[in-house]
Design a protein around this motif. Sequence first.
Motif: not given
Length: 546
Positions: A130-151
């Motif tokens: 969780k970052c601010g109002e947003d949610f992200y799928a994370t891994t151990e690289t330099n990338y993450m993906r913002k997601i809609n936690p409801q849909t």
Amino acid sequence: MDIIFGKNKKEQLEPVRAKVTGRIPTWLQGTLLRNGPGMHTVGETRYNHWFDGLALLHSFTIRDGEVYYRSKYLRSDTYNANIEANRIVVSEFGTMAYPDPCKNIFSKAFSYLSHTIPDFTDNCLINIMKCGEDFYATTETNYMRKINPQTLETLEKVDYRKYVAVNLATAHPHYDAAGNVLNMGTSIMDKGKTKYVIFKIPATVPEDKKGKNPLKHTEVFCSITSRSLLSPSYYHSFGVTENYIVFLEQPFKLDILKMSTAYIRGVNWASCLAFHKEDKTYIHIIDQRTKKPLPTKFYTDAMVVFHHVNAYEEDGCLLFDVITYEDSSLYQLFYLANLNQDFEENSRLTSIPTLRRFAVPLNVDKNAEVGSNLIELASTTARALKEKDDQVYCQPELLYEGLELPRINYAHNGKRYRYVFAAEVQWSPIPTKILKYDVLTKSSLKWGQEHCWPAEPLFVPTPDAKDEDDGIILSAIVSTDPQKLPFLLILDAKSFTELARASIDVEMHLDLHGLFIPDTDWDARKQAPSQEEPDGAPDCCEAPQT
């Protein structure tokens, strides 16, 4: 075991109502959001390692005593490229992918040679942040993906490197009381140095600042130069207390030169990791007030740590609890060849995960005798032995053998605490039970059933809870018996007795990590659904709000 490992799981795009037995507490309203590998075969190609599988998000929406389940693959660039090609074309840590022989393999090989550090995958399959109002799928690289936690819809791709100079980052950040995110990553060969960078992402952005995206206001909190320019330590998590940060620079190292030539040599990146049992594990303690490491050189024996449990301060000492291994064999056990050929023979742990407590003196008396123990706490048998040249050897206390995937009541994170909720791991790396361990009395409570493999247990506190264990435990349970449905388990965290279970007639995958989002975090009931739901389904398609 192919029922669990290596078989691609189907998505459940629309919410399906679970069959609930028992009684779910009326106050439990929200969504359990989980992440983990779900697809291991694309076309005729197959990933080598379980941790390489394409990310499959799934959620359990709990509302008014009912549970609804849905799942969806993360539509990462990696996923899209693989599906379009109908083969694995993006490399993962345990699987090196190669271009179609009909295409220009030489230009592809040259692109790998021309960059010391290759571009990593955005297959974010480990955790949810969780970052601010947003949610992200994370891994151990330099990338993450913002997601809609409801849909479970996949949104924009985020590259940490736009905000902080890191090539790798942990999927286990910490959160302070204000919701600010504290995380760390490795900056490889930046301006001639390899560093471990601790950075902070604010939960909110002040009105006078330009841009409302908290990531744009990421600040470097502290950096520690790696002891080796070309062989930085691997790490999966770190610890925090109210005033300090704990980072373990372990002798489980990534060889940068080997990694930069792995593609040409025909090996995966995992082969570039090596455990150096003759080396030490260095304990870095960073003062959050000065943003500098303590000058004393703390160290312990060679070990591998994936998960920190908790850390806190007591009478001039810093205590931290971690799950330790004597070697790096755990990763090898999750190769699909081991998991699917002869599970019992090939997947036996050679090093049992062990909960250990370390104690570090925050102020070292320079006049203390060499060999003297600098820890005088009655609460632990851990020792810190003074050595020459301003060095201190830390000898841990063994608390419990055979547990992993630890969680705590996060309200006690960085503070003195009592309970660890974890998965019990004995002869194999796959959990067979979940347990509650009392670090004060050294006693435990357990839940387990035949043919059941539980996921990481997650603690949700009762509203206005007074006791640390006043709440419930949530765990997604997969059965090795094809006749039994998977289910969401709901336990009373105090007694560890089953309150309810929600069985779902779906193909559910073993997941890794996730979080619980209370309805109060986005006031879900007041939002209109963004798409039609099946009759009787909850409004679980709204965008999150504060």
